[in-house]
Scaffold this motif. Structure first.
Motif, mmCIF file in Angstrom:
data_model
loop_
_atom_site.group_PDB
_atom_site.id
_atom_site.type_symbol
_atom_site.label_atom_id
_atom_site.label_comp_id
_atom_site.label_asym_id
_atom_site.label_seq_id
_atom_site.Cartn_x
_atom_site.Cartn_y
_atom_site.Cartn_z
ATOM 1 N N ALA A 32 0.832 -1.208 0.000
ATOM 2 C CA ALA A 32 0.000 0.000 0.000
ATOM 3 C C ALA A 32 0.865 1.255 0.000
ATOM 4 N N HIS A 35 2.202 1.590 -3.448
ATOM 5 C CA HIS A 35 1.135 2.051 -4.343
ATOM 6 C C HIS A 35 0.950 3.560 -4.228
ATOM 7 N N ILE A 45 -4.912 9.433 -3.785
ATOM 8 C CA ILE A 45 -4.826 8.223 -2.962
ATOM 9 C C ILE A 45 -5.243 8.589 -1.541
ATOM 10 N N LEU A 50 -6.942 3.035 -0.733
ATOM 11 C CA LEU A 50 -6.071 1.974 -0.231
ATOM 12 C C LEU A 50 -6.882 0.735 0.150
ATOM 13 N N ASN A 52 -9.592 -0.211 -1.343
ATOM 14 C CA ASN A 52 -9.889 -0.841 -2.630
ATOM 15 C C ASN A 52 -8.658 -1.569 -3.177
ATOM 16 N N TYR A 53 -7.478 -1.025 -2.893
ATOM 17 C CA TYR A 53 -6.246 -1.670 -3.353
ATOM 18 C C TYR A 53 -6.038 -3.011 -2.655
ATOM 19 N N THR A 76 -4.089 -2.012 5.398
ATOM 20 C CA THR A 76 -3.977 -0.789 4.594
ATOM 21 C C THR A 76 -4.260 0.453 5.443
#
Length: 401
Positions: A32, A35, A45, A50, A52-53, A76
């Motif tokens: 995360a 990302h 972001i 996060l 959803n990531y 996350t």
């Protein structure tokens, strides 16, 4: 929020499963962070992005999918906390380093929310229902969780420590206030010679837990390097070394908790110094002693028990509190080695007691204005300087209290 902690009795297979869940949590958090770092500037972001990531990671990696979905979201959220702290430090123009998020390599816990676990009706066992294979573990401890409904448990955390694994329950309840034993007013001056000296002339002894255990800790550390790398004996030696540090940490925490509780229970007003401990430990001559006395830990427990006993706690700017005469107000210059305050007005006091009286006088001089009760994450008032962010409250009470 109250945190109840149990030690868990686990088998070797369950230990491996818990370690795997902890490694997965670390993997998700670090991914995360990466990302967020690699995202283009036009892409926003935030916490939701996060979360959803984490769903995308579950689709990509099978070992991530084995972990409960809410545990993945909690991982996350840990990443977002470090990112949000970095943004806040930048906005407030905090001097020095702003705390840019870093990758974690020593994670020791996995956190579940309201799913992924099931508490036994007896509330002495807990079963983790995801695919990591942890299964049912037995809870050991004196805390009685029977009085709290299961719906009030908002988080369940498995923590690996030097002496085993622990299960922590975060319970959403209000801390009940208790009646005070007295309504006095007191000023506290913390130090290294004594743990603290108060305005009444009392000196609380400095326990020096690390100094007392230092010989045994150094011996345990030397034993590590006598063992061959990669061998089981070396791992056992490292555990023995870690347990000695854990014992010192627990001693400090229990001592600070007990002293803070007694102070808040006996007084309606507590004034203490707002020390920059992080800056003070840069003095390599005193760093070990400052860390050993644990001033910041004592302050956090003071603010917690202030809420419990409805006590007002006030942080005071410590500037000139040691040099100023508490009787006439004159400035009497003295070095750190001078332990007695002597003024031309005839006032003669122990240096720390004089400072404690000055700390209390600073609060009284404001006639009760700008005081505030320490209530969890709220900030207490800092006299003699601008408001600064106070440390968050530790919401963990001791079974010994």
């Amino acid at each position: 929020m109250l945190v109840l902690e149990y030690k868990v009795k686990v088998k070797r297979q369950q230990c491996k499963a818990i370690d795997e869940a902890i490694r997965t949590t670390q993997f998700i958090r670090n991914k995360a962070i990466r990302h967020w770092m690699d995202a283009p500037k036009e892409q926003k972001i935030d916490k939701i992005a996060l979360n959803n990531y984490s769903t995308a990671l579950r689709k990509e990696f099978g070992f991530v999918k084995d972990l409960n979905s809410m545990a993945c979201q909690a991982a996350t959220e840990r990443a977002w906390l470090s990112i949000a702290r970095f943004y806040d430090n930048c906005k407030s123009k905090k001097p020095g380093k702003k705390g840019f998020p870093r990758f974690q390599k020593d994670n020791r816990s996995v956190e579940y929310k309201t799913s992924g676990w099931s508490l036994n009706p007896t509330k002495r066992r807990i079963t983790f229902t995801d695919k990591k294979g942890i299964g049912e573990v037995k809870l050991l401890g004196k805390w009685d969780i029977h009085t709290y409904p299961v719906k009030s448990i908002k988080r369940v955390r498995l923590v690996r420590k030097a002496d085993g694994y622990y299960c922590q329950f975060a319970i959403d309840i209000e801390v009940k206030t208790e009646p005070r034993a007295g309504n006095g007013e007191i000023g506290l001056d913390v130090g290294l010679e004594f743990f603290y000296s108060d305005s009444n002339g009392h000196h609380e002894e400095n326990p020096r837990f690390l100094r007392k255990a230092e010989k045994a800790i150094k011996h345990a550390q030397r034993e590590i390097y006598k063992k061959e790398k990669g061998k089981n004996q070396r791992r056992l030696a490292r555990r023995r070394y870690a347990r000695k540090h854990l014992r010192v940490n627990r001693q400090r925490n229990e001592h600070a908790k007990r002293i803070a509780r007694n102070v808040c229970k006996a007084n309606a007003l507590v004034a203490y110094e707002n020390l920059n401990v992080k800056g003070m430990v840069r003095n390599y001559c005193l760093a070990k002693s400052i860390n050993d006395v644990a001033w910041s830990l004592f302050r956090r427990w003071l603010e917690y028990f202030a809420q419990k006993f409805n006590t007002t706690v006030v942080a005071v700017n410590p500037k000139y509190t040691s040099q100023k005469c508490s009787d006439c107000g004159a400035i009497v210059k003295k070095s750190l080695s001078t332990r007695t305050h002597k003024c031309g007005c005839g006032c003669q006091l122990q240096r720390d007691v004089n400072a404690a009286i000055n700390i209390l006088n600073l609060v009284r001089a404001r006639d009760g204005q700008s005081r505030s009760n320490a209530t969890g994450a709220a900030t207490s008032t800092l006299l003699g300087a601008s408001l600064v962010e106070q440390v968050a409250t530790l919401n963990v009470e001791s079974p010994r209290l």
